[in-house]
Design a protein around this motif. Structure first.
Motif, PDB file in Angstrom:
ATOM      1  N   ALA A  85       0.932  -1.225  -0.087  1.00 24.09           N
ATOM      2  CA  ALA A  85      -0.029   0.154   0.110  1.00 24.09           C
ATOM      3  C   ALA A  85       1.011   1.297  -0.002  1.00 24.09           C
ATOM      4  O   ALA A  85       1.671   1.410   0.702  1.00 24.09           O
ATOM      5  N   GLY A  86       0.577   2.243  -0.689  1.00 22.02           N
ATOM      6  CA  GLY A  86       1.177   3.418  -1.138  1.00 22.02           C
ATOM      7  C   GLY A  86       2.405   3.516  -2.059  1.00 22.02           C
ATOM      8  O   GLY A  86       3.125   4.618  -2.136  1.00 22.02           O
ATOM      9  N   SER A  87       2.679   2.155  -2.636  1.00 17.58           N
ATOM     10  CA  SER A  87       3.679   2.151  -3.672  1.00 17.58           C
ATOM     11  C   SER A  87       3.245   2.703  -4.929  1.00 17.58           C
ATOM     12  O   SER A  87       2.170   2.371  -5.050  1.00 17.58           O
ATOM     13  N   PRO A  88       4.184   3.133  -5.760  1.00 16.18           N
ATOM     14  CA  PRO A  88       3.506   3.570  -7.110  1.00 16.18           C
ATOM     15  C   PRO A  88       3.734   1.961  -7.944  1.00 16.18           C
ATOM     16  O   PRO A  88       4.905   1.427  -7.965  1.00 16.18           O
ATOM     17  N   PHE A  89       2.782   2.197  -8.826  1.00 18.11           N
ATOM     18  CA  PHE A  89       2.883   0.771  -9.611  1.00 18.11           C
ATOM     19  C   PHE A  89       2.218   1.276 -11.270  1.00 18.11           C
ATOM     20  O   PHE A  89       1.425   1.943 -11.154  1.00 18.11           O
ATOM     21  N   ALA A  90       2.910   0.423 -12.109  1.00 17.64           N
ATOM     22  CA  ALA A  90       2.135   0.460 -13.306  1.00 17.64           C
ATOM     23  C   ALA A  90       1.166  -0.510 -13.487  1.00 17.64           C
ATOM     24  O   ALA A  90       0.307  -0.192 -14.331  1.00 17.64           O
ATOM     25  N   PHE A  91       1.150  -1.556 -12.843  1.00 17.83           N
ATOM     26  CA  PHE A  91       0.176  -2.459 -12.610  1.00 17.83           C
ATOM     27  C   PHE A  91      -0.064  -3.237 -11.281  1.00 17.83           C
ATOM     28  O   PHE A  91       1.309  -3.317 -10.882  1.00 17.83           O
ATOM     29  N   LEU A  92      -1.156  -3.500 -10.672  1.00 16.43           N
ATOM     30  CA  LEU A  92      -1.232  -4.300  -9.646  1.00 16.43           C
ATOM     31  C   LEU A  92      -2.454  -5.424  -9.588  1.00 16.43           C
ATOM     32  O   LEU A  92      -3.455  -4.563  -9.786  1.00 16.43           O
ATOM     33  N   GLY A  93      -2.118  -6.404  -9.741  1.00 15.47           N
ATOM     34  CA  GLY A  93      -3.192  -7.437  -9.892  1.00 15.47           C
ATOM     35  C   GLY A  93      -3.253  -8.778  -8.884  1.00 15.47           C
ATOM     36  O   GLY A  93      -2.008  -9.095  -8.402  1.00 15.47           O
ATOM     37  N   MET A  94      -4.363  -9.200  -8.730  1.00 19.63           N
ATOM     38  CA  MET A  94      -4.486 -10.323  -8.055  1.00 19.63           C
ATOM     39  C   MET A  94      -5.449 -11.379  -8.289  1.00 19.63           C
ATOM     40  O   MET A  94      -6.394 -11.058  -8.715  1.00 19.63           O
ATOM     41  N   MET A  95      -4.935 -12.601  -8.222  1.00 19.36           N
ATOM     42  CA  MET A  95      -5.606 -13.769  -8.539  1.00 19.36           C
ATOM     43  C   MET A  95      -6.586 -14.185  -7.514  1.00 19.36           C
ATOM     44  O   MET A  95      -6.337 -13.971  -6.283  1.00 19.36           O
ATOM     45  N   GLY A  96      -7.811 -14.638  -7.664  1.00 20.91           N
ATOM     46  CA  GLY A  96      -8.538 -15.174  -6.489  1.00 20.91           C
ATOM     47  C   GLY A  96     -10.161 -14.869  -7.094  1.00 20.91           C
ATOM     48  O   GLY A  96     -10.564 -14.143  -7.862  1.00 20.91           O
ATOM     49  N   SER A  97     -10.782 -15.401  -6.299  1.00 25.07           N
ATOM     50  CA  SER A  97     -12.434 -15.208  -6.668  1.00 25.07           C
ATOM     51  C   SER A  97     -12.801 -13.890  -6.041  1.00 25.07           C
ATOM     52  O   SER A  97     -12.189 -13.349  -5.406  1.00 25.07           O
ATOM     53  N   ARG A  98     -13.964 -13.571  -6.592  1.00 24.05           N
ATOM     54  CA  ARG A  98     -14.443 -12.258  -6.138  1.00 24.05           C
ATOM     55  C   ARG A  98     -14.715 -12.086  -4.782  1.00 24.05           C
ATOM     56  O   ARG A  98     -14.501 -10.934  -4.102  1.00 24.05           O
ATOM     57  N   LYS A  99     -15.180 -13.284  -4.192  1.00 28.64           N
ATOM     58  CA  LYS A  99     -15.508 -13.353  -2.764  1.00 28.64           C
ATOM     59  C   LYS A  99     -14.187 -13.045  -2.051  1.00 28.64           C
ATOM     60  O   LYS A  99     -14.222 -12.291  -0.930  1.00 28.64           O
ATOM     61  N   ARG A 100     -13.350 -13.756  -2.435  1.00 30.98           N
ATOM     62  CA  ARG A 100     -11.873 -13.719  -1.669  1.00 30.98           C
ATOM     63  C   ARG A 100     -11.367 -12.318  -1.927  1.00 30.98           C
ATOM     64  O   ARG A 100     -10.789 -12.033  -0.854  1.00 30.98           O
ATOM     65  N   ILE A 101     -11.368 -11.797  -2.988  1.00 34.25           N
ATOM     66  CA  ILE A 101     -10.689 -10.453  -2.992  1.00 34.25           C
ATOM     67  C   ILE A 101     -11.531  -9.294  -2.292  1.00 34.25           C
ATOM     68  O   ILE A 101     -11.032  -8.582  -1.797  1.00 34.25           O
ATOM     69  N   GLY A 102     -12.752  -9.683  -2.229  1.00 34.00           N
ATOM     70  CA  GLY A 102     -13.818  -8.663  -1.562  1.00 34.00           C
ATOM     71  C   GLY A 102     -13.420  -8.762   0.103  1.00 34.00           C
ATOM     72  O   GLY A 102     -13.156  -7.950   0.785  1.00 34.00           O
ATOM     73  N   GLU A 103     -13.045  -9.834   0.450  1.00 40.16           N
ATOM     74  CA  GLU A 103     -12.763 -10.203   1.891  1.00 40.16           C
ATOM     75  C   GLU A 103     -11.172  -9.725   2.113  1.00 40.16           C
ATOM     76  O   GLU A 103     -10.978  -9.069   3.352  1.00 40.16           O
ATOM     77  N   VAL A 104     -10.432  -9.839   1.130  1.00 36.92           N
ATOM     78  CA  VAL A 104      -8.947  -9.377   1.336  1.00 36.92           C
ATOM     79  C   VAL A 104      -9.011  -7.680   1.374  1.00 36.92           C
ATOM     80  O   VAL A 104      -8.509  -7.251   2.289  1.00 36.92           O
ATOM     81  N   LEU A 105      -9.850  -6.990   0.474  1.00 34.87           N
ATOM     82  CA  LEU A 105      -9.865  -5.792   0.709  1.00 34.87           C
ATOM     83  C   LEU A 105     -10.618  -5.034   1.733  1.00 34.87           C
ATOM     84  O   LEU A 105     -10.246  -4.170   2.587  1.00 34.87           O
ATOM     85  N   ALA A 106     -11.532  -5.822   2.387  1.00 35.05           N
ATOM     86  CA  ALA A 106     -12.248  -5.552   3.750  1.00 35.05           C
ATOM     87  C   ALA A 106     -11.290  -5.755   4.857  1.00 35.05           C
ATOM     88  O   ALA A 106     -11.664  -4.961   5.876  1.00 35.05           O
ATOM     89  N   ALA A 107     -10.273  -6.443   4.936  1.00 40.07           N
ATOM     90  CA  ALA A 107      -9.442  -6.624   5.995  1.00 40.07           C
ATOM     91  C   ALA A 107      -8.173  -5.496   6.043  1.00 40.07           C
ATOM     92  O   ALA A 107      -7.513  -5.340   6.921  1.00 40.07           O
ATOM     93  N   LEU A 108      -8.273  -4.767   5.356  1.00 43.03           N
ATOM     94  CA  LEU A 108      -6.996  -3.475   4.913  1.00 43.03           C
ATOM     95  C   LEU A 108      -8.131  -2.521   5.451  1.00 43.03           C
ATOM     96  O   LEU A 108      -8.928  -2.292   5.547  1.00 43.03           O
TER      97      LEU A 108
END
Length: 152
Positions: A85-108
């Motif tokens: 978080a806070g680093s500059p990216f040209a691209f940031l992607g994550m593999m996973g189901s939409r449910k898992r992605i939502g849970e990961v983002l909710a934990a931040l």
């Protein structure tokens, strides 16, 4: 060359490394498990292992930074994104189901989630990929699309 940081050295991470070698990326691999970041598996990449804080060395670059999370679990995704978080990216992607992605983002924290608003998840173009190498092709197609400035 831009830097491609592959986070997660399992089957998909290894396949992504193998295919990305032909695409002019400086390759870095990180996995907290030493056996999955073994330099013998990735002879043309810089490998990092251990605590997630080691990821800071990989994002410390003037190169365009492409990061793909192929972690094996939710805990690793959360720990990775907290460091990135806070680093500059040209691209940031994550593999996973939409449910898992939502849970990961909710934990931040809200601030961390805001800093990662450019996250592309699930990563890869929708081509019906199932095997590790097919998934790697879909991810690399996504990276090529972003690098070229084209949209789908």
């Amino acid at each position: 060359d831009p830097r491609l940081l592959i986070v997660g050295g399992g089957h998909c991470g290894l396949a992504l490394y193998e295919l990305a070698r032909a695409l002019d990326f400086e390759l870095w691999i990180y996995d907290p498990r030493p056996e999955y970041a073994d330099p013998a598996l990735y002879p043309y990449a810089r490998t990092l292992t251990g605590d997630f804080e080691h990821l800071r060395a990989a994002v410390d670059t003037r190169r365009a930074l492409y990061v793909v999370l192929l972690n094996r679990d939710y805990v690793s995704d959360v720990a990775t994104l907290r460091v990135l978080a806070g680093s500059p990216f040209a691209f940031l992607g994550m593999m996973g189901s939409r449910k898992r992605i939502g849970e990961v983002l909710a934990a931040l924290s809200p601030e961390q989630a805001s800093q990662l608003s450019a996250l592309q998840a699930p990563v890869g173009l929708s081509i019906g990929a199932e095997t590790p190498h097919e998934i790697a092709i879909s991810v690399l197609a996504h990276l090529i699309q972003v690098r070229s400035g084209r949209s789908s």
